[in-house]
Design a protein around this motif. Structure first.
Motif, PDB file in Angstrom:
ATOM      1  N   LEU A  46      74.341  72.619  10.832  1.00 52.59           N
ATOM      2  CA  LEU A  46      73.842  71.884   9.729  1.00 52.59           C
ATOM      3  C   LEU A  46      72.162  71.856  10.172  1.00 52.59           C
ATOM      4  O   LEU A  46      71.659  71.402   8.848  1.00 52.59           O
ATOM      5  N   ILE A  47      71.999  71.450  11.243  1.00 56.16           N
ATOM      6  CA  ILE A  47      70.662  71.463  11.464  1.00 56.16           C
ATOM      7  C   ILE A  47      69.769  72.676  11.124  1.00 56.16           C
ATOM      8  O   ILE A  47      68.819  72.607  10.540  1.00 56.16           O
ATOM      9  N   HIS A  48      70.452  73.850  11.697  1.00 50.85           N
ATOM     10  CA  HIS A  48      69.650  74.996  11.271  1.00 50.85           C
ATOM     11  C   HIS A  48      69.774  75.140   9.793  1.00 50.85           C
ATOM     12  O   HIS A  48      68.775  75.745   9.309  1.00 50.85           O
ATOM     13  N   GLN A  49      70.789  74.846   9.021  1.00 50.36           N
ATOM     14  CA  GLN A  49      70.771  74.930   7.677  1.00 50.36           C
ATOM     15  C   GLN A  49      69.772  74.125   7.013  1.00 50.36           C
ATOM     16  O   GLN A  49      69.164  74.408   6.069  1.00 50.36           O
ATOM     17  N   ALA A  50      69.466  72.798   7.557  1.00 50.50           N
ATOM     18  CA  ALA A  50      68.453  71.937   6.930  1.00 50.50           C
ATOM     19  C   ALA A  50      67.117  72.659   6.996  1.00 50.50           C
ATOM     20  O   ALA A  50      66.176  72.362   6.256  1.00 50.50           O
ATOM     21  N   ASN A  51      66.874  73.434   8.142  1.00 52.63           N
ATOM     22  CA  ASN A  51      65.667  73.997   8.676  1.00 52.63           C
ATOM     23  C   ASN A  51      65.269  75.036   7.539  1.00 52.63           C
ATOM     24  O   ASN A  51      64.215  75.326   7.244  1.00 52.63           O
ATOM     25  N   LEU A  92      74.499  71.247  28.838  1.00 51.03           N
ATOM     26  CA  LEU A  92      75.059  72.318  28.021  1.00 51.03           C
ATOM     27  C   LEU A  92      74.321  73.078  27.430  1.00 51.03           C
ATOM     28  O   LEU A  92      73.454  72.873  26.733  1.00 51.03           O
ATOM     29  N   ILE A  93      74.121  74.437  27.654  1.00 46.52           N
ATOM     30  CA  ILE A  93      73.565  75.614  26.986  1.00 46.52           C
ATOM     31  C   ILE A  93      74.485  76.220  26.205  1.00 46.52           C
ATOM     32  O   ILE A  93      75.566  76.782  26.651  1.00 46.52           O
ATOM     33  N   ARG A  94      74.230  76.236  24.777  1.00 47.63           N
ATOM     34  CA  ARG A  94      75.114  77.078  24.044  1.00 47.63           C
ATOM     35  C   ARG A  94      74.179  78.121  23.026  1.00 47.63           C
ATOM     36  O   ARG A  94      73.593  77.730  22.004  1.00 47.63           O
ATOM     37  N   GLU A  95      74.088  79.385  23.809  1.00 48.60           N
ATOM     38  CA  GLU A  95      73.189  80.121  22.855  1.00 48.60           C
ATOM     39  C   GLU A  95      73.809  80.673  21.568  1.00 48.60           C
ATOM     40  O   GLU A  95      72.974  80.954  20.739  1.00 48.60           O
ATOM     41  N   ASP A  96      74.986  80.511  21.448  1.00 51.37           N
ATOM     42  CA  ASP A  96      75.763  80.976  20.296  1.00 51.37           C
ATOM     43  C   ASP A  96      75.421  79.777  19.246  1.00 51.37           C
ATOM     44  O   ASP A  96      75.300  80.350  17.891  1.00 51.37           O
ATOM     45  N   LEU A  97      75.308  78.591  19.483  1.00 47.98           N
ATOM     46  CA  LEU A  97      75.077  77.688  18.458  1.00 47.98           C
ATOM     47  C   LEU A  97      73.613  77.388  18.564  1.00 47.98           C
ATOM     48  O   LEU A  97      73.020  76.183  17.824  1.00 47.98           O
ATOM     49  N   HIS A 116      69.191  64.372  25.416  1.00 52.49           N
ATOM     50  CA  HIS A 116      67.939  64.955  24.605  1.00 52.49           C
ATOM     51  C   HIS A 116      68.547  66.472  24.581  1.00 52.49           C
ATOM     52  O   HIS A 116      68.965  67.172  25.482  1.00 52.49           O
ATOM     53  N   ALA A 117      68.462  66.907  23.321  1.00 52.76           N
ATOM     54  CA  ALA A 117      68.670  68.349  22.896  1.00 52.76           C
ATOM     55  C   ALA A 117      67.549  68.972  22.385  1.00 52.76           C
ATOM     56  O   ALA A 117      66.879  68.218  21.602  1.00 52.76           O
ATOM     57  N   GLU A 118      67.629  70.214  22.585  1.00 48.87           N
ATOM     58  CA  GLU A 118      66.480  70.935  21.727  1.00 48.87           C
ATOM     59  C   GLU A 118      66.884  72.113  21.363  1.00 48.87           C
ATOM     60  O   GLU A 118      67.680  73.013  21.747  1.00 48.87           O
ATOM     61  N   GLY A 119      66.406  72.737  20.202  1.00 49.68           N
ATOM     62  CA  GLY A 119      66.620  74.113  19.494  1.00 49.68           C
ATOM     63  C   GLY A 119      66.092  75.074  20.557  1.00 49.68           C
ATOM     64  O   GLY A 119      64.974  75.075  20.883  1.00 49.68           O
ATOM     65  N   LEU A 120      66.922  76.399  20.697  1.00 49.50           N
ATOM     66  CA  LEU A 120      66.353  77.325  21.688  1.00 49.50           C
ATOM     67  C   LEU A 120      65.318  78.207  21.042  1.00 49.50           C
ATOM     68  O   LEU A 120      64.447  78.887  21.663  1.00 49.50           O
ATOM     69  N   PHE A 124      64.145  72.342  16.659  1.00 49.27           N
ATOM     70  CA  PHE A 124      64.529  71.056  16.435  1.00 49.27           C
ATOM     71  C   PHE A 124      64.576  70.281  17.731  1.00 49.27           C
ATOM     72  O   PHE A 124      64.830  70.773  18.797  1.00 49.27           O
ATOM     73  N   LEU A 125      64.538  68.818  17.509  1.00 49.53           N
ATOM     74  CA  LEU A 125      64.679  67.966  18.832  1.00 49.53           C
ATOM     75  C   LEU A 125      65.557  66.955  18.199  1.00 49.53           C
ATOM     76  O   LEU A 125      65.721  66.492  17.149  1.00 49.53           O
TER      77      LEU A 125
END
Length: 402
Positions: A46-51, A92-97, A116-120, A124-125
């Motif tokens: 949903l974050i990727h979709q927003a972008n 947690l690192i999820r390259e697929d997500l 704290h999470a960040e897009g690869l 996004f943050l």
């Protein structure tokens, strides 16, 4: 259900802090609360979709759906996550997500978890801190997740903030356990002034409102741009605000006619199937990922949750010694060894108490490793901010908490 140890005189309502009470391990699920928080990321798409969209209202739809999806994993999850030890971490690192996540238990009294999470792709943050304020109300336990949640989309120079709804577990002493979420959630776009004002509806007298979420996206002058509705356990739709208001008016009239013939109050809401009444002209913006067939046998975990404790060989030399995956009581619980899990839980908690006692006798103060207190840059509230050094993989000075 150790709550039965408490005595309640008729009509007496007790409110107490449960975070300071040692609970039997059998009430737990084999995850730390830090891992439970990571389930916010299950619907990262949903974050990727927003972008991908140039329309700020379309982005708000996606972000609002992400805020709702963050609590969807709690559906039917009546097991209590393990309280994190002070200094406990999870990554947690999820390259697929397309993300990497890390979190730390930054305070024990009161219990505060920072993440704290960040897009690869640096797209996004997502960060925040949660202070679950627990209250016991006789037959139910209420968890109010105090703390700020922030999402930043650098591509659009936008930042959103919100807080989660209150979660309540009913029938903790006798009867079938069931969960509801209720309260107001307001997602604010600090750049445009747009906001999505959502109501997680309480169950109500006959269970008709159970799981329902509804609200509006408003522009900076509070004009309704569109409506959002659905269930946090299933799906969300968006529709024109006038159409939604007309439907609500009609639905209310029909409900009042039906209620005039009903006089029974239920301890547990009656099941209403897994459907949302779709208003003509609506657009689906989110649907929950289906759970695996054996979910009921594994603490009602989703596929995402089942993967959180995975400890591959190549992780062992990389993870910090404070990572939840290495925590012995959770590991024993996952293997079904309840006696060992209980003994280890007692041991690590006693070790934590002893460390705290020793610090109180000296001038030494606990120092967080990966977060520091500061001001949230978007709403100016006090928050825990990421210190940017976790992924350097320098873990030589970490405490021995297990």
């Amino acid at each position: 259900r150790s709550m039965a140890l408490y005595y309640f005189s008729p009509g007496f309502l007790l409110k107490c802090e449960l975070s300071k009470i040692a609970m039997p391990v059998i009430l737990n699920e084999p995850l730390s609360f830090l891992q439970r928080l990571t389930e916010y990321m299950e619907h990262t798409y949903l974050i990727h979709q927003a972008n991908t969209t140039t329309d700020s209202m379309e982005r708000m739809k996606c972000v609002a759906a992400f805020a709702v999806s963050a609590v969807a994993s709690q559906w039917e999850r009546t097991g209590k996550p393990f309280n994190p030890l002070l200094g406990e971490t999870y990554e947690l690192i999820r390259e697929d997500l397309g993300f990497r996540w890390m979190s730390e238990q930054v305070s024990h009294h009161p219990p505060v978890s920072a993440f704290h999470a960040e897009g690869l792709q640096e797209d996004f943050l997502f960060h925040g801190s949660i202070y679950p304020k627990l209250k016991f109300w006789g037959k139910s336990v209420e968890a109010e997740p105090k703390g700020i949640i922030s999402l930043e989309l650098p591509k659009h120079n936008e930042a959103y903030t919100w807080t989660n709804p209150t979660c309540c577990v009913h029938n903790i002493i006798v009867g079938q356990l069931w969960i509801e979420q209720y309260g107001n959630v307001e997602v604010i776009n600090h750049k445009t002034g747009e906001r999505c004002s959502l109501i997680f509806k309480p169950c109500g007298l006959f269970g008709k409102e159970l799981h329902k979420v509804e609200g509006y996206i408003l522009d900076k002058s509070k004009k309704k741009l569109c409506a959002i509705y659905g269930k946090w356990t299933e799906c969300l739709y968006t529709v024109d605000a006038d159409t939604f208001d007309a439907h609500k008016k009609s639905d209310k009239k029909n409900s009042e006619e039906k209620k005039s013939n009903m006089q029974v109050q239920y301890d547990m809401p009656l099941p209403d199937g897994d459907t949302v009444q779709v208003i003509p002209g609506s657009e689906l913006i989110w649907r929950i990922a289906p759970r695996p067939d054996n979910s009921a046998e594994f603490y009602a975990f989703s596929t995402f949750a089942m993967q959180l404790n995975e400890l591959e060989e190549d992780m062992k030399g990389v993870l910090p010694p404070t990572d939840c995956r290495l925590r012995p009581d959770i590991r024993h619980m996952e293997k079904g060894d309840i006696d060992s899990a209980s003994a280890e839980k007692k041991r690590v908690e006693e070790k934590q108490r002893l460390s705290r006692k020793n610090r109180s006798k000296s001038t030494e103060e606990w120092k967080t490793r990966w977060f520091h207190q500061g001001t949230n840059p978007h709403n100016k509230a006090q928050d825990w901010l990421y210190s940017n050094s976790y992924w350097d993989r320098n873990y030589s000075l970490l405490p021995d908490i297990y």
